[in-house]
Design a protein around this motif. Structure first.
Motif, PDB file in Angstrom:
ATOM      1  N   PHE A  40       0.931  -1.444   0.000  1.00  0.00           N
ATOM      2  CA  PHE A  40       0.022   0.012   0.137  1.00  0.00           C
ATOM      3  C   PHE A  40       0.864   1.148   0.035  1.00  0.00           C
ATOM      4  CE2 PHE A  40      -3.266  -3.116   1.592  1.00  0.00           C
ATOM      5  CZ  PHE A  40      -4.116  -2.794   0.626  1.00  0.00           C
ATOM      6  N   ARG A  41       2.107   1.235   0.700  1.00  0.00           N
ATOM      7  CA  ARG A  41       2.949   2.340   0.583  1.00  0.00           C
ATOM      8  C   ARG A  41       3.111   2.866  -0.921  1.00  0.00           C
ATOM      9  NH1 ARG A  41       8.104   2.580   4.436  1.00  0.00           N
ATOM     10  NH2 ARG A  41       6.503   2.413   5.976  1.00  0.00           N
ATOM     11  N   PRO A  42       3.567   1.998  -1.630  1.00  0.00           N
ATOM     12  CA  PRO A  42       4.127   2.325  -3.014  1.00  0.00           C
ATOM     13  C   PRO A  42       2.647   2.952  -3.797  1.00  0.00           C
ATOM     14  CG  PRO A  42       4.949   0.281  -2.596  1.00  0.00           C
ATOM     15  CD  PRO A  42       4.057   0.577  -1.479  1.00  0.00           C
ATOM     16  N   ILE A  43       1.732   2.310  -3.505  1.00  0.00           N
ATOM     17  CA  ILE A  43       0.540   2.698  -4.377  1.00  0.00           C
ATOM     18  C   ILE A  43       0.153   4.243  -3.664  1.00  0.00           C
ATOM     19  CG2 ILE A  43      -1.966   2.672  -4.337  1.00  0.00           C
ATOM     20  CD1 ILE A  43      -1.774  -0.544  -4.004  1.00  0.00           C
ATOM     21  N   SER A  44       0.163   4.494  -2.587  1.00  0.00           N
ATOM     22  CA  SER A  44      -0.187   5.896  -2.134  1.00  0.00           C
ATOM     23  C   SER A  44       1.004   6.796  -2.713  1.00  0.00           C
ATOM     24  CB  SER A  44      -0.215   6.101  -0.645  1.00  0.00           C
ATOM     25  OG  SER A  44      -1.295   5.495  -0.275  1.00  0.00           O
ATOM     26  N   PRO A  72      -9.242  19.339  -8.861  1.00  0.00           N
ATOM     27  CA  PRO A  72      -9.483  17.948  -8.356  1.00  0.00           C
ATOM     28  C   PRO A  72      -8.388  17.072  -8.395  1.00  0.00           C
ATOM     29  CG  PRO A  72     -11.180  18.761  -9.874  1.00  0.00           C
ATOM     30  CD  PRO A  72     -10.077  19.813  -9.965  1.00  0.00           C
ATOM     31  N   TYR A  73      -7.725  17.239  -9.382  1.00  0.00           N
ATOM     32  CA  TYR A  73      -6.041  16.288  -9.253  1.00  0.00           C
ATOM     33  C   TYR A  73      -5.558  16.638  -8.111  1.00  0.00           C
ATOM     34  CZ  TYR A  73      -8.271  15.446 -13.742  1.00  0.00           C
ATOM     35  OH  TYR A  73      -9.041  15.339 -14.720  1.00  0.00           O
ATOM     36  N   ALA A  74      -5.071  17.961  -7.826  1.00  0.00           N
ATOM     37  CA  ALA A  74      -4.330  18.307  -6.917  1.00  0.00           C
ATOM     38  C   ALA A  74      -5.086  18.087  -5.631  1.00  0.00           C
ATOM     39  CB  ALA A  74      -4.252  19.893  -6.760  1.00  0.00           C
ATOM     40  N   THR A 130      -9.595   8.376   2.324  1.00  0.00           N
ATOM     41  CA  THR A 130      -8.553   9.294   1.336  1.00  0.00           C
ATOM     42  C   THR A 130      -8.499   8.681  -0.013  1.00  0.00           C
ATOM     43  OG1 THR A 130      -6.473   8.787   2.534  1.00  0.00           O
ATOM     44  CG2 THR A 130      -7.782  10.519   3.201  1.00  0.00           C
ATOM     45  N   PRO A 131      -8.059   7.473  -0.052  1.00  0.00           N
ATOM     46  CA  PRO A 131      -7.882   7.046  -1.552  1.00  0.00           C
ATOM     47  C   PRO A 131      -9.198   7.035  -2.453  1.00  0.00           C
ATOM     48  CG  PRO A 131      -6.598   5.736  -0.244  1.00  0.00           C
ATOM     49  CD  PRO A 131      -7.406   6.632   0.744  1.00  0.00           C
ATOM     50  N   VAL A 132     -10.430   6.580  -1.693  1.00  0.00           N
ATOM     51  CA  VAL A 132     -11.747   6.519  -2.471  1.00  0.00           C
ATOM     52  C   VAL A 132     -11.973   7.970  -2.715  1.00  0.00           C
ATOM     53  CG1 VAL A 132     -14.105   6.131  -2.016  1.00  0.00           C
ATOM     54  CG2 VAL A 132     -12.292   4.474  -1.352  1.00  0.00           C
ATOM     55  N   VAL A 133     -11.917   8.946  -2.130  1.00  0.00           N
ATOM     56  CA  VAL A 133     -12.216  10.368  -2.154  1.00  0.00           C
ATOM     57  C   VAL A 133     -11.338  10.825  -3.525  1.00  0.00           C
ATOM     58  CG1 VAL A 133     -11.892  12.652  -1.519  1.00  0.00           C
ATOM     59  CG2 VAL A 133     -12.927  10.973   0.117  1.00  0.00           C
ATOM     60  N   ALA A 134      -9.905  10.586  -3.269  1.00  0.00           N
ATOM     61  CA  ALA A 134      -8.873  10.882  -4.339  1.00  0.00           C
ATOM     62  C   ALA A 134      -9.364  10.391  -5.889  1.00  0.00           C
ATOM     63  CB  ALA A 134      -7.709  10.495  -4.058  1.00  0.00           C
ATOM     64  N   GLY A 135      -9.614   9.149  -5.876  1.00  0.00           N
ATOM     65  CA  GLY A 135     -10.086   8.203  -6.932  1.00  0.00           C
ATOM     66  C   GLY A 135     -11.333   8.677  -7.489  1.00  0.00           C
ATOM     67  N   SER A 136     -12.349   9.065  -6.555  1.00  0.00           N
ATOM     68  CA  SER A 136     -13.717   9.551  -7.086  1.00  0.00           C
ATOM     69  C   SER A 136     -13.602  11.010  -7.544  1.00  0.00           C
ATOM     70  CB  SER A 136     -14.570   9.536  -5.637  1.00  0.00           C
ATOM     71  OG  SER A 136     -14.678   7.987  -5.543  1.00  0.00           O
ATOM     72  N   LEU A 139     -11.928  10.660 -11.137  1.00  0.00           N
ATOM     73  CA  LEU A 139     -12.771   9.797 -12.118  1.00  0.00           C
ATOM     74  C   LEU A 139     -13.904  10.942 -12.495  1.00  0.00           C
ATOM     75  CD1 LEU A 139     -13.365   7.344 -13.542  1.00  0.00           C
ATOM     76  CD2 LEU A 139     -14.828   6.657 -11.515  1.00  0.00           C
ATOM     77  N   PHE A 140     -14.651  11.513 -11.480  1.00  0.00           N
ATOM     78  CA  PHE A 140     -15.557  12.519 -11.808  1.00  0.00           C
ATOM     79  C   PHE A 140     -15.277  13.702 -12.608  1.00  0.00           C
ATOM     80  CE2 PHE A 140     -17.806  16.315 -10.908  1.00  0.00           C
ATOM     81  CZ  PHE A 140     -19.330  15.783 -11.098  1.00  0.00           C
ATOM     82  N   SER A 141     -13.976  14.093 -12.371  1.00  0.00           N
ATOM     83  CA  SER A 141     -13.567  15.263 -13.282  1.00  0.00           C
ATOM     84  C   SER A 141     -13.133  14.633 -14.746  1.00  0.00           C
ATOM     85  CB  SER A 141     -12.208  15.673 -12.677  1.00  0.00           C
ATOM     86  OG  SER A 141     -11.676  16.790 -13.212  1.00  0.00           O
ATOM     87  N   LEU A 142     -12.684  13.390 -14.841  1.00  0.00           N
ATOM     88  CA  LEU A 142     -12.417  12.928 -16.278  1.00  0.00           C
ATOM     89  C   LEU A 142     -14.018  12.736 -16.924  1.00  0.00           C
ATOM     90  CD1 LEU A 142      -9.498  10.425 -15.739  1.00  0.00           C
ATOM     91  CD2 LEU A 142      -9.683  12.386 -17.008  1.00  0.00           C
ATOM     92  N   LEU A 143     -14.889  12.214 -16.285  1.00  0.00           N
ATOM     93  CA  LEU A 143     -16.054  11.747 -16.728  1.00  0.00           C
ATOM     94  C   LEU A 143     -16.778  13.064 -17.251  1.00  0.00           C
ATOM     95  CD1 LEU A 143     -17.241   8.669 -14.834  1.00  0.00           C
ATOM     96  CD2 LEU A 143     -16.493   8.689 -17.097  1.00  0.00           C
ATOM     97  N   LYS A 144     -16.793  14.033 -16.485  1.00  0.00           N
ATOM     98  CA  LYS A 144     -17.385  15.369 -16.615  1.00  0.00           C
ATOM     99  C   LYS A 144     -17.007  15.962 -17.878  1.00  0.00           C
ATOM    100  CE  LYS A 144     -16.431  19.117 -14.150  1.00  0.00           C
ATOM    101  NZ  LYS A 144     -16.365  20.163 -13.101  1.00  0.00           N
ATOM    102  N   ARG A 145     -15.503  15.607 -18.231  1.00  0.00           N
ATOM    103  CA  ARG A 145     -15.002  16.434 -19.501  1.00  0.00           C
ATOM    104  C   ARG A 145     -15.475  15.633 -20.734  1.00  0.00           C
ATOM    105  NH1 ARG A 145     -14.415  21.075 -19.406  1.00  0.00           N
ATOM    106  NH2 ARG A 145     -13.157  20.944 -21.302  1.00  0.00           N
ATOM    107  N   ASN A 146     -15.853  14.183 -20.647  1.00  0.00           N
ATOM    108  CA  ASN A 146     -16.134  13.536 -21.738  1.00  0.00           C
ATOM    109  C   ASN A 146     -17.470  13.135 -22.037  1.00  0.00           C
ATOM    110  OD1 ASN A 146     -13.321  13.235 -22.500  1.00  0.00           O
ATOM    111  ND2 ASN A 146     -13.011  11.846 -20.990  1.00  0.00           N
TER     112      ASN A 146
END
Length: 146
Positions: A40-44, A72-74, A130-136, A139-146
């Motif tokens: 998990f440390r390398p993933i974070s 959102p990415y920041a 925190t990773p769920v918030v980050a990914g969400s 993902l929301f930011s990307l889906l909103k653009r497309n």
């Protein structure tokens, strides 16, 4: 999920079985610690750099770019940074106490074994959220653009 399983039917400190179960918890703990540190440390860490880089790229493209707003990415990168700092500041001391239960020689109070494990579970919630918030967010930011 593994840590709550270790606490099933954990005897109270007044029980004659408590010392043996606390020692068993300490002997089982290195498996959880290794998984956390090596997986998990390398993933974070990758999350921090990946989202930070994506935020930078999005900022160079502008708000109308393919990635959309950089913020959102920041925030996603910040979420992973919070995970790493929280792990180092709050989780590592608990890990050390749980690990010391293998052979408690004054470094740790075996009567607190269940308390340490329950605190670890409670604090680990931050590392799940925190990773769920980050990914969400990303993902929301990307889906909103497309």
């Amino acid at each position: 999920m593994g840590v709550p399983a270790l606490l099933v039917d954990f005897p109270p400190p007044s029980s004659p079985e408590h010392a043996a179960r606390a020692r068993l918890l300490g002997r089982q703990w290195p498996v959880f610690w290794v998984v956390g540190n090596q997986f998990f440390r390398p993933i974070s860490t990758l999350g921090i750099f990946g989202y930070a880089y994506t935020a930078w790229v999005a900022s160079t493209q502008g708000a109308d770019g393919r990635l959309g707003d950089w913020r959102p990415y920041a925030v996603s990168a910040l979420c992973h940074l919070i995970t790493v700092v929280h792990s180092a500041a709050n989780m590592q001391p608990i890990n050390a106490k749980l690990d010391a239960l293998r052979e408690p020689k004054g470094k740790v109070d075996p009567k607190q074994a269940e308390t340490y494990a329950r605190r670890w579970i409670k604090f680990n919630t931050v590392r799940l959220i925190t990773p769920v918030v980050a990914g969400s967010l990303a993902l929301f930011s990307l889906l909103k653009r497309n």
